[in-house]
Design a protein around this motif. Structure first.
Motif, mmCIF file in Angstrom:
data_model
loop_
_atom_site.group_PDB
_atom_site.id
_atom_site.type_symbol
_atom_site.label_atom_id
_atom_site.label_comp_id
_atom_site.label_asym_id
_atom_site.label_seq_id
_atom_site.Cartn_x
_atom_site.Cartn_y
_atom_site.Cartn_z
ATOM 1 N N TYR A 8 -0.655 12.881 -10.028
ATOM 2 C CA TYR A 8 0.102 12.473 -11.221
ATOM 3 C C TYR A 8 1.346 11.597 -10.835
ATOM 4 C CZ TYR A 8 3.556 16.242 -10.472
ATOM 5 O OH TYR A 8 4.389 16.642 -10.083
ATOM 6 N N SER A 14 2.674 3.913 -9.855
ATOM 7 C CA SER A 14 1.921 2.864 -9.936
ATOM 8 C C SER A 14 2.092 2.123 -11.286
ATOM 9 C CB SER A 14 0.519 3.064 -9.626
ATOM 10 O OG SER A 14 -0.416 1.847 -9.591
ATOM 11 N N ARG A 21 6.874 -5.377 -12.447
ATOM 12 C CA ARG A 21 6.254 -6.630 -12.090
ATOM 13 C C ARG A 21 5.777 -7.379 -13.246
ATOM 14 N NH1 ARG A 21 2.347 -4.619 -7.315
ATOM 15 N NH2 ARG A 21 3.536 -4.646 -5.742
ATOM 16 N N GLN B 6 -3.930 15.936 -11.083
ATOM 17 C CA GLN B 6 -4.089 14.769 -11.849
ATOM 18 C C GLN B 6 -3.221 14.682 -13.061
ATOM 19 O OE1 GLN B 6 -8.374 15.214 -11.153
ATOM 20 N NE2 GLN B 6 -8.381 13.039 -10.955
ATOM 21 N N LYS B 220 -15.279 2.306 -10.007
ATOM 22 C CA LYS B 220 -15.269 2.480 -8.630
ATOM 23 C C LYS B 220 -15.905 1.424 -7.782
ATOM 24 C CE LYS B 220 -11.927 5.715 -8.774
ATOM 25 N NZ LYS B 220 -12.465 7.010 -8.856
ATOM 26 N N ARG B 247 -2.064 -4.568 -9.533
ATOM 27 C CA ARG B 247 -2.604 -3.219 -9.633
ATOM 28 C C ARG B 247 -4.119 -3.144 -9.588
ATOM 29 N NH1 ARG B 247 -1.382 1.003 -14.534
ATOM 30 N NH2 ARG B 247 -1.345 2.795 -13.313
ATOM 31 N N ILE B 252 -12.834 -0.811 -5.022
ATOM 32 C CA ILE B 252 -11.797 -0.566 -3.931
ATOM 33 C C ILE B 252 -11.710 -1.834 -2.899
ATOM 34 C CG2 ILE B 252 -11.750 1.016 -1.608
ATOM 35 C CD1 ILE B 252 -13.668 3.007 -3.414
ATOM 36 N N ARG B 254 -10.545 -3.190 0.849
ATOM 37 C CA ARG B 254 -10.185 -2.709 2.241
ATOM 38 C C ARG B 254 -9.621 -3.953 3.202
ATOM 39 N NH1 ARG B 254 -14.831 0.146 1.170
ATOM 40 N NH2 ARG B 254 -14.456 2.539 0.721
ATOM 41 N N GLU B 282 -6.998 0.905 2.797
ATOM 42 C CA GLU B 282 -7.477 0.365 1.506
ATOM 43 C C GLU B 282 -6.773 0.595 0.248
ATOM 44 O OE1 GLU B 282 -10.947 2.918 1.926
ATOM 45 O OE2 GLU B 282 -9.820 4.726 1.419
ATOM 46 N N TYR B 284 -7.378 1.323 -3.805
ATOM 47 C CA TYR B 284 -8.290 1.529 -5.042
ATOM 48 C C TYR B 284 -7.515 1.735 -6.300
ATOM 49 C CZ TYR B 284 -6.857 6.274 -3.635
ATOM 50 O OH TYR B 284 -6.211 7.343 -3.453
ATOM 51 N N PRO B 286 -5.929 3.285 -9.735
ATOM 52 C CA PRO B 286 -5.232 2.316 -10.097
ATOM 53 C C PRO B 286 -3.798 2.131 -9.389
ATOM 54 C CG PRO B 286 -4.603 4.439 -11.155
ATOM 55 C CD PRO B 286 -5.597 4.559 -10.153
ATOM 56 N N MET B 287 -3.884 1.885 -8.268
ATOM 57 C CA MET B 287 -2.827 1.679 -6.982
ATOM 58 C C MET B 287 -2.235 0.367 -7.367
ATOM 59 S SD MET B 287 -4.598 3.529 -3.677
ATOM 60 C CE MET B 287 -3.288 3.192 -2.524
ATOM 61 N N SER B 288 -0.896 0.217 -7.262
ATOM 62 C CA SER B 288 0.026 -0.922 -7.235
ATOM 63 C C SER B 288 0.239 -1.371 -5.858
ATOM 64 C CB SER B 288 1.237 -0.922 -8.022
ATOM 65 O OG SER B 288 1.047 -0.775 -9.510
ATOM 66 N N VAL B 289 -0.201 -2.483 -5.206
ATOM 67 C CA VAL B 289 0.150 -2.859 -3.938
ATOM 68 C C VAL B 289 0.391 -4.443 -3.911
ATOM 69 C CG1 VAL B 289 -1.522 -1.121 -3.066
ATOM 70 C CG2 VAL B 289 -2.310 -3.424 -3.809
ATOM 71 N N TYR B 391 -16.603 -4.627 -21.505
ATOM 72 C CA TYR B 391 -15.969 -3.173 -21.583
ATOM 73 C C TYR B 391 -16.433 -2.050 -21.274
ATOM 74 C CZ TYR B 391 -12.251 -0.190 -23.905
ATOM 75 O OH TYR B 391 -11.544 0.767 -24.205
ATOM 76 N N THR B 396 -10.576 -2.249 -18.060
ATOM 77 C CA THR B 396 -9.293 -3.145 -17.682
ATOM 78 C C THR B 396 -9.810 -4.706 -17.750
ATOM 79 O OG1 THR B 396 -8.329 -1.625 -16.274
ATOM 80 C CG2 THR B 396 -7.315 -3.763 -16.255
#
Lengths: 301, 417
Positions: A8, A14, A21, B6, B220, B247, B252, B254, B282, B284, B286-289, B391, B396
């Motif tokens: 969480y 994120s 951003r 979660q 995924k 995001r 995923i 890599r 890697e 995935y 909803p990661m912000s990178v 959808y 997203t």
């Protein structure tokens, strides 16, 4: 595939980075509203993450009531230096000197409401089109209705009945000349989330949040710190107590709790056991049932 | 709380009469998520209004107008945490004139809770709520059959309602539906198991929310990375750094993956995946990178990085299920700004294919007017291609909003068919 999910705190992080951003991409001249409290420190930390390895690409803005804890100002100046970003200060004292606002009178007078004018003046003078704040929806019932991207008309006012719907992760920051937005990247965080995250990331916060000995006065069911601005009543007495502050506002209105929590671990444990909301000690919110809503409509944080 | 806990987002649609506010109040109260000062304020108000005991519904009070009128108008967000999960409730009104608010609340939810008054069974409103949940593709539905205390906790009444609901839901796209008989007022099967309904073998609501599997709710498979902004630090150690910030929408990515940039079609390989804490192997959803590539290619906001062997469609003509959100009706053949991920184009509604009567779910073919709260299927043409998935496959990259350039307001939300 079960390992591919975020816990969480990572998901909240994120989401906040995504919002920051989006602000940068959609606005010309954003600022972070920085009060020196834990929530604006958290937003600043998240902005550092959002733009790494670049610096935070916009300034911090502080609305200075003149009624500060000295520790907060010290902390603010340090963080500015460390991040290498600009600081914009809007001064309530100057607004008073210029006759833009008049000081409240009486024992419980505060400069809380006066900040609105100073804030809106500073936004206009610096052509700010988005002011990023550390407001959270769990703080207060008017804030529970707040959007991530929150529109303000050309008088800086919020119209809670006519807000833009926000769906999925699509944010609409379009506005006309003179209007601006407030953005709230940590909308979905609770007080507990903030502390758990500060602990996890070991984020530096002002010493005021840790239990320390301080001169205080018992007023309105809380310990108000003694300061040059405090006018004592006859029956009131200054005593020394070991206290910590749960939120930081003006020194004149922020009450402390007696506490032994002097580490982040102890604070997080203490907050987990708290039975009152954090704004319960803020006399600015106690004035009426819709005190926050009314101030927010006028342009408050 | 444990480190792997979660976040679950759920939406509640309903009106005061369904006991929705009481249910939320009960969840917060019994999970000890309510503070003393909040409780005291509500005890005071309850007394003032002449209620016996604490009126749990008052916990969901919002803006002044809502308090005065005793209704929920806008979406309100509420939070609570248990040792197992953190929860976000999008609390929305239930009446037909607030369909747009329900759609808003549903757009990010993992779970929809639908309230049914056990005395009345499945009614028009139930149908509408189920329809919105299926339209917005909320992965899980919990049907709360409430006020069981008023029907003597009857198993037969419960079974009848379950059958009625399955009748209507069989015609919709819903997968995971669960039924819980409860009395929110008395606390039966909300947090604690009911002693009045030994015939119900399932878990109470909170336990259901705490344990349902939600890790698979995000796609995924299809790797999609809409670029939000380009990071160019131009400072020591990072002089030539050019990172694409965004995001991960789904799938995923890599290090070393062969990628294609849409819509230009340029290809490259992922060089690094960066965060303040260090490089990742890697990333995935909803990661912000921030992603850097092996080759120097021209990429800007609105572009999408995808894996070369799995691309979305680049389309200028899309079919969309649209919910009209604004007071001003749609203007025929008017141009709007369409927002899709980080991309923005001009768009025109070319044709209304059909409109739903959202009470009967009948399709209306000879009505082209789009008014607030209408849900309809439309054909949209954009000035430049959008990189879209349906959808159903991807919440997203399958969703859009329309903005009216004359007011800057968000006037419609759409799901790509």
């Amino acid at each position: 595939m079960s390992k591919y999910y975020l816990n969480y705190l990572d998901e909240l992080e994120s989401e906040a980075i995504f919002i920051l951003r989006e602000v940068w991409a959609q606005f010309q001249n954003p600022v972070i509203l920085f009060s020196g409290g834990k929530d604006s420190i958290l937003v600043t930390h998240l902005a550092k993450k959002a733009f790494y390895p670049a610096k935070i690409p916009f300034p911090l803005m502080h609305v200075d009531t003149g009624h500060n804890f000295p520790e907060t100002i010290q902390f603010r100046d340090n963080i500015i230096k460390e991040l290498g970003v600009n600081l914009i200060v809007g001064s309530v004292q100057e607004s008073i000197n210029d006759g833009r606002v008049a000081e409240e009178k009486g024992k419980n007078a505060t400069r809380n409401a006066l900040q609105i004018t100073t804030l809106l003046d500073a936004i206009e003078a610096n052509k700010v089109d988005c002011a990023i704040g550390g407001g959270r929806r769990d703080e207060e019932k008017a804030r529970a209705k707040e959007r991530f991207f929150s529109h303000r008309d050309d008088f800086g006012q919020w119209d809670p009945k006519n807000q833009r719907p926000e769906l999925w992760n699509i944010f609409n920051g379009k506005h006309f000349q003179g209007e601006h937005f407030r953005a709230f990247p940590i909308s979905n965080w609770t007080e507990m989330d903030v502390w758990n995250y500060i602990k996890r990331e070991n984020i530096a916060i002002p010493s005021l949040y840790f239990a320390h000995e301080r001169e205080v006065v018992w007023r309105q069911d809380t310990w108000i710190p003694n300061s040059e601005f405090l006018i004592l009543e006859d029956h009131e007495e200054v005593v020394v107590k070991k206290i910590r502050f749960r939120t930081l506002g003006d020194i004149t209105i922020t009450g402390g709790d007696e506490s032994e929590a002097d580490t982040l671990e102890k604070i997080a444990a203490e907050v987990a056991g708290m039975r009152n909301t954090e704004r319960g000690n803020r006399s600015d919110d106690k004035r009426s049932e819709s005190a926050m809503e009314d101030r927010k409509r006028q342009g408050y944080f | 709380m444990l480190d792997n806990n979660q976040l679950l987002r759920f939406t509640t649609a309903g009106s005061v009469d369904d006991g929705k506010s009481t249910l939320i109040g009960r969840l917060l109260y019994d999970s000890k998520s309510i503070f003393e000062d909040q409780l005291q304020a509500i005890e005071k108000t309850s007394k003032k209004k002449g209620h016996d005991g604490v009126d749990l519904a008052l916990f969901t009070d919002g803006l002044r107008d809502e308090r005065e009128q005793g209704i929920t108008i806008d979406v309100a967000y509420r939070y609570f945490t248990t040792p197992k999960r953190k929860f976000i409730i999008a609390d929305t009104p239930g009446h037909i004139q607030y369909t747009r608010n329900m759609v808003t609340g549903a757009s990010t939810a993992n779970v929809a809770t639908i309230l049914i008054d056990a005395r009345h069974g499945v009614i028009e409103q139930t149908k509408r709520h189920a329809f919105i949940a299926s339209l917005l593709q909320i992965p899980h539905i919990i049907v709360c059959i409430n006020k069981m205390d008023l029907v003597d906790y009857s198993e037969e009444v419960y079974n009848n309602i379950v059958r009625q609901f399955e009748d209507i839901s069989s015609k919709m796209l819903v997968t995971d539906v669960r039924f819980i008989p409860m009395s929110a007022l008395n606390g039966d099967n909300v947090v604690n198991k009911s002693e009045n309904m030994p015939w119900y073998q399932g878990a109470p609501m909170l336990h259901t929310l705490e344990t349902m599997h939600i890790s698979s709710d995000i796609n995924k498979v299809d790797a999609r990375f809409p670029v939000q902004t380009v990071l160019r630090p131009q400072r020591e150690g990072f002089i030539d750094y050019r990172g694409y910030a965004g995001r991960v929408a789904s799938g995923i990515f890599r290090k070393g993956d062969e990628i294609t940039v849409m819509p230009s079609g340029f290809t490259s390989k992922i060089k690094t995946i960066d965060t303040l804490k260090g490089e990742l192997e890697e990333a995935y959803a909803p990661m912000s990178v921030s992603i850097t590539l092996e080759d120097d290619i021209d990429i800007s906001r609105g572009d999408m990085i995808v894996r070369s062997n799995n691309k979305p469609e680049a389309l200028q003509d899309i079919e969309v299920m649209l919910c009209w959100l604004n007071n001003n009706p749609a203007k025929p053949r008017a141009k709007y700004t369409i927002k899709h991920t980080s991309n923005e184009q001009k768009a025109m509604i070319k044709e209304v294919v059909y409109k739903y009567n959202i009470n009967t779910l009948d399709r209306i073919h000879d009505d082209n007017e789009l008014n607030m709260n209408d849900i309809c299927k439309v054909k949209i043409r954009t000035t430049k291609p959008l990189m879209v998935d349906s959808y159903r496959e991807n919440r997203t990259t399958g969703s859009i909003i329309l903005v009216d350039d004359s007011t800057n307001e968000t006037v419609a939300a759409g799901m790509i068919v």
